[in-house]
Design a protein around this motif. Structure first.
Motif, PDB file in Angstrom:
ATOM      1  N   UNK A 203       0.839  -1.198   0.000  1.00  0.00           N
ATOM      2  CA  UNK A 203       0.000   0.000   0.000  1.00  0.00           C
ATOM      3  C   UNK A 203       0.872   1.246   0.000  1.00  0.00           C
ATOM      4  N   UNK A 205       1.325   5.490   0.318  1.00  0.00           N
ATOM      5  CA  UNK A 205       0.863   6.408   1.361  1.00  0.00           C
ATOM      6  C   UNK A 205      -0.655   6.621   1.278  1.00  0.00           C
ATOM      7  N   UNK A 208      -2.645   3.560   2.124  1.00  0.00           N
ATOM      8  CA  UNK A 208      -2.493   3.291   3.559  1.00  0.00           C
ATOM      9  C   UNK A 208      -3.399   4.178   4.395  1.00  0.00           C
ATOM     10  N   UNK A 212      -5.790   2.741   7.120  1.00  0.00           N
ATOM     11  CA  UNK A 212      -5.695   3.145   8.524  1.00  0.00           C
ATOM     12  C   UNK A 212      -7.022   3.694   9.022  1.00  0.00           C
ATOM     13  N   UNK A 508      -3.930  22.114   7.576  1.00  0.00           N
ATOM     14  CA  UNK A 508      -3.029  21.096   8.119  1.00  0.00           C
ATOM     15  C   UNK A 508      -3.102  21.048   9.645  1.00  0.00           C
TER      16      UNK A 508
ATOM     17  N   UNK B 219       2.782   6.915  14.953  1.00  0.00           N
ATOM     18  CA  UNK B 219       2.265   7.143  13.598  1.00  0.00           C
ATOM     19  C   UNK B 219       1.850   8.609  13.433  1.00  0.00           C
ATOM     20  N   UNK B 223       3.747  11.202  10.895  1.00  0.00           N
ATOM     21  CA  UNK B 223       3.001  11.824   9.795  1.00  0.00           C
ATOM     22  C   UNK B 223       3.130  13.347   9.897  1.00  0.00           C
ATOM     23  N   UNK B 224       3.006  13.867  11.124  1.00  0.00           N
ATOM     24  CA  UNK B 224       3.188  15.296  11.336  1.00  0.00           C
ATOM     25  C   UNK B 224       4.538  15.765  10.808  1.00  0.00           C
ATOM     26  N   UNK B 227       6.462  12.014   7.344  1.00  0.00           N
ATOM     27  CA  UNK B 227       6.644  10.615   6.936  1.00  0.00           C
ATOM     28  C   UNK B 227       5.387  10.126   6.212  1.00  0.00           C
ATOM     29  N   UNK B 228       5.602   9.232   5.239  1.00  0.00           N
ATOM     30  CA  UNK B 228       4.493   8.560   4.564  1.00  0.00           C
ATOM     31  C   UNK B 228       4.344   7.193   5.224  1.00  0.00           C
ATOM     32  N   UNK B 229       3.269   6.971   5.957  1.00  0.00           N
ATOM     33  CA  UNK B 229       3.104   5.682   6.631  1.00  0.00           C
ATOM     34  C   UNK B 229       2.412   4.679   5.710  1.00  0.00           C
ATOM     35  N   UNK B 230       3.043   3.534   5.520  1.00  0.00           N
ATOM     36  CA  UNK B 230       2.542   2.552   4.554  1.00  0.00           C
ATOM     37  C   UNK B 230       2.323   1.186   5.201  1.00  0.00           C
TER      38      UNK B 230
END
Lengths: 581, 581
Positions: A203, A205, A208, A212, A508, B219, B223-224, B227-230
């Motif tokens: 997956x 970004x 994902x 999530x 944001x 996480x 992300x803040x 980072x791209x969480x996958x």
């Protein structure tokens, strides 16, 4: 006149025109299939799309010539003579002979003869020349055997009239729009990698984010409803699955054993025995029941490579799994609760009972003790409980024989995809076998040791498959709360760069997923790009907006909503996100 | 006088009193160990704790008799005669003979003779009779070989004086309080199951809450920070790890291969090559860099069963992993960013630089091309970048030779446990090898194809190990935001049942993790139970509280805070939870 005759006759006309263009062609077979026909050819060169155009034109000429289709029974010798230059036909003739099947040929005017039993139109003039189309070319081994020569197969579709043909292409286009594999690529949600392996999605970004959101949604909801959410390992000693009895039943779809020291470990195909360990490590009493043990559980099943389909059928998936351990007399009420949860979850995802899914009551077979645990009394009881619950809910359901688990009957939630095809999305299983196998007990009110039953259930299914269902349902235009990018800001000119950035930062800070398109493109192009990405809200900011401290809002599917204060817009979409509208 | 002599002499005195009580005892050996000694015996019956008390008393008598310890060199024949009824001693005598080692015996007064080379006290009167203790009995195979008979081993500790002995037991008690395995059991956080397998923890509901809080925290934070969480699969074709080069280096700690169709799959020992697939599936430009791909990644490593330790060392763990792909010239800045994140995370968890952890700069060895990828220039550059960053931060760090990864040097965060022992909690690795192996590229400003570098890093480490560190750090009394139960409500009498339930419901609605103890117990017992469970806040409600619409608040470690309005209490702890104080 049957449409199949038209389709079959078109396959002969196709062979006729190919033979005319390539006199040395070796002919395979040309049967009728769903919506059309095909014909296989061994040709001196690869065909190109332009060839199909040519062939279509030539076929139309033959149609206008009103050629007759006539059958004739013939003897073996004569057949062999007619097809002396056609090795595949000769092979068929020999086979027919061995099987003592009668031989016949079909003549099309005097342009083509094929070994064929019919049926056909009487005259090519009956065929509507505007209602067929040659659609594609594909490789196909003679008789489907890869040891045989590879032929070129030309596919065609044909209908009664042009309207039907157009409708067919429209349906196909819809499928293109809704096929989650195509959407996943277009919207950059997931990929497959040859190095990683088949049926093992990665997956991105954006994908994902969807995953999530779904995972958090279901964990929160289940905890609210009294589930204990746990983490257990993806591997276990094979003894665990021998104890449960899964190993003999599901061995073929399990991964191979891994020897570690003196143990044989295996990737788990299901989570139930893990959860039973978390039940039985301490004594339990009736006061604690039902105990609902839930997990976002990674599971691993071997699927044949031919059956792998995008996210719909994979070799590892994450199931929103749970095992409810309870007293028999609590079963009815708890199954209602489980179905309440499922109906809540599906409705939040936009799926509705009757239109999108229906219940299936999957029953065992008392006579098949090999497939189903032998305990007629428990089977009767369990099946009656499930049936009673479904009747009480007044939910439309149907019964399916011989579809139960080996340990008990179940209710399957049968979800329809965009083509109307049904697949099992979630299940609710009644299990009276595992408690015996794992020696699960509880102390009842009277201080007696009792055996509970287990309900195996999934609420949101395998996350991968559910994402596939959702992508197809919405053709990629996901609800706001599931959208990887919820808002996209487009500045009209460079002058508005700073203002657009300030809006970006404000969004944001409120945890809204936002992107800023400040590239050097026309605003028209920016809007089109954002629309292709199926972004729910587009905020256009130019001089006018900057001067009035507003944003021009475009809502997906609704178009331009005019200028709004950012705070008003924010309030509105935050409310929508929270309520998962 | 050396304490070792005292300990050694005590082991002889122990053997003497055992021999007196069990004349048929077969003697093993009795060496000095850390803090004390042991002696192994083959006995006609299993020893009980009371036996140890007896033996202690008898040893004290021998001490008061001021027995001399005297050495004597002897010949083989004489030795065999003395120990003719002691088969284990005879075995040793034969071995010494074969190895041509001299034989000697030690006599303790005239009560005991042992085959022994010393050293000992001169006289048992030198031993402080108040400064030793027999601590436990355990099974031990003769010479550690499970094919030999199993003996009973008696352990003892001994010090110069009573004060030191007491301090030892205090340290031990502290360890008992802080050992995460003991805390995990007491607080019902995780279990192990023989059926599931060694080193494979199952988290209960409560342990899972801690884990979920940590996972969500990291996480969100990552992300803040861009980072791209996958999500990527836990298995892959072994070719993936052959391409990366991990397979030859880490083969011994990887799980066995699984054959599926024509492929060999393997449980992943690390996530980097998966993440590289998510980098290289589309072209990348300098504008996108650094690309930070992060994942809560399940990983699988084979650890020897003897090395498995609770959650600290397991066979599967979930690493908060990330791979940052960036231009070489961005490295310095990015490593600062990574260390900023790590220092933020550790401080939120209550760990502080210098007191709880320090940095280690782990270097390669230019001469060892087998262990380290050969590229001296890149090694020099990379090591200098890491050193420069550490110096700029003015963080205390030390350098360790020959501790790098095969693909580059790294910074290790060395965490001290409650006994002062250091373990690597997280690492930041500089990698100039993988981009070549996976053909990672980006287009630079000038339109040229360039090779990026990779930073491998973990921010919160392996969740399992981090939970172990936290449990030991806080001796189970976790910060509010990590506590499985944040508030426990205790009603004083049955009269207050309804009121306590209404408070329970109000707290639940605000997503505070709350329990209600309305059992038929005294309020004193309820408070003690809640304190043992290390609950941060206890709310006691009785007639007085009900009448005034308040709750009596007890804070962990602070005691009774008096009566408060529920809304005030709520506001206070919600603020604390949100800020993760």
């Amino acid at each position: 006149m049957k449409i199949e005759n038209t389709r079959h006759s078109l396959s002969h006309l196709l062979a006729a025109v190919v033979l005319k263009k390539f006199p040395d062609v070796k002919l395979g077979i040309g049967p009728v299939i769903e919506n059309g026909f095909y014909y296989d050819f061994l040709l001196p060169r690869s065909l190109a799309p332009e060839d199909l155009k040519d062939f279509e034109k030539e076929i139309k000429k033959l149609i206008s010539q009103k050629l007759s289709f006539t059958i004739k029974k013939i003897a073996i010798a004569e057949a062999k003579k007619i097809f002396k230059d056609q090795p595949f036909k000769l092979e068929l003739i020999n086979e027919y002979t061995r099987e003592k099947r009668p031989l016949s040929i079909y003549k099309t005017g005097d342009v083509f003869i094929d070994l064929c039993a019919g049926g056909h139109v009487k005259n090519s003039g009956e065929i509507n020349a505007d209602a067929f189309k040659l659609t594609s070319i594909a490789g196909a081994y003679w008789r489907g055997n890869e040891k045989n020569p590879q032929l070129q197969r030309i596919y065609g579709v044909a209908f009664e009239n042009k309207k039907e043909l157009n409708e067919y292409f429209k349906r196909l286009e819809e499928a293109e729009k809704r096929d989650h594999r195509i959407i996943g690529k277009k919207l950059d949600l997931f990929i497959f990698s040859d190095l990683v392996g088949k049926g093992l999605p990665l997956f991105t970004e954006k994908g994902s984010i969807i995953r999530r959101e779904l995972e958090r949604f279901i964990v929160e909801e289940e905890i609210k409803r009294g589930y204990k959410h746990v983490y257990t390992p993806e591997i276990a000693r094979v003894e665990l699955y021998k104890t449960s009895g899964h190993y003999p039943y599901y061995k073929d779809t399990m991964y191979p054993l891994m020897k570690i020291d003196e143990d044989e470990l295996i990737l788990r195909p299901m989570t139930c025995p893990h959860h039973f360990q978390l039940y039985s490590y301490k004594p339990r009493t009736y006061k604690e029941l039902p105990i609902r043990i839930a997990e976002l559980a990674k599971q691993f099943r071997y699927e044949k490579s031919g059956e792998l389909t995008g996210l719909m059928r994979v070799r590892t998936f994450c199931l929103a799994d749970a095992h409810i351990i309870l007293a028999k007399e609590q079963a009815e009420n708890e199954i209602h609760e489980v179905l309440n949860l499922i109906e809540f979850v599906t409705s939040k995802l936009g799926f509705h009972k009757e239109t999108d899914y229906r219940y299936r009551l999957s029953l065992g077979d008392r006579k098949n003790a090999k497939k189903y645990y032998k305990d007629d009394k428990s089977w009767n009881l369990a099946e009656n409980v499930l049936r009673k619950v479904l009747k009480e809910r007044k939910s439309p359901f149907f019964e399916a024989q011989d579809e139960a688990a080996f340990y008990g009957p179940k209710i399957d939630i049968q979800m329809k995809n965009f083509l109307g095809k049904e697949d099992t999305a979630f299940t609710v299983q009644y299990d009276f076998v595992m408690p015996k196998r794992f020696n699960l007990t509880y102390i009842d009110k009277g201080g007696q040791k009792k055996e509970p039953i287990v309900i195996h259930r999934s609420s949101i299914g395998a996350i991968e498959r559910t994402i596939a269902f959702i992508l197809e349902k919405y053709a990629g235009a996901l609800p706001l709360w599931l959208s990887p990018v919820q808002v996209k800001i487009l500045n009209i000119t460079e002058r508005n760069q700073k203002y657009s950035e300030s809006i970006y930062e404000k969004l944001r800070e409120t945890d809204i997923r936002v992107e800023l398109d400040d590239a050097n493109k026309t605003i028209g192009k920016k809007i089109r790009d954002a629309e292709l990405e199926k972004i729910p809200y587009i905020l256009v900011v130019g001089d006018k907006e900057e001067k009035t401290g507003t944003v021009a809002v475009r809502q997906r599917g609704e178009g331009d909503l005019g200028s709004q204060k950012l705070s008003d817009f924010l309030q509105k979409i935050q409310k929508k996100i929270t309520s998962k509208e």
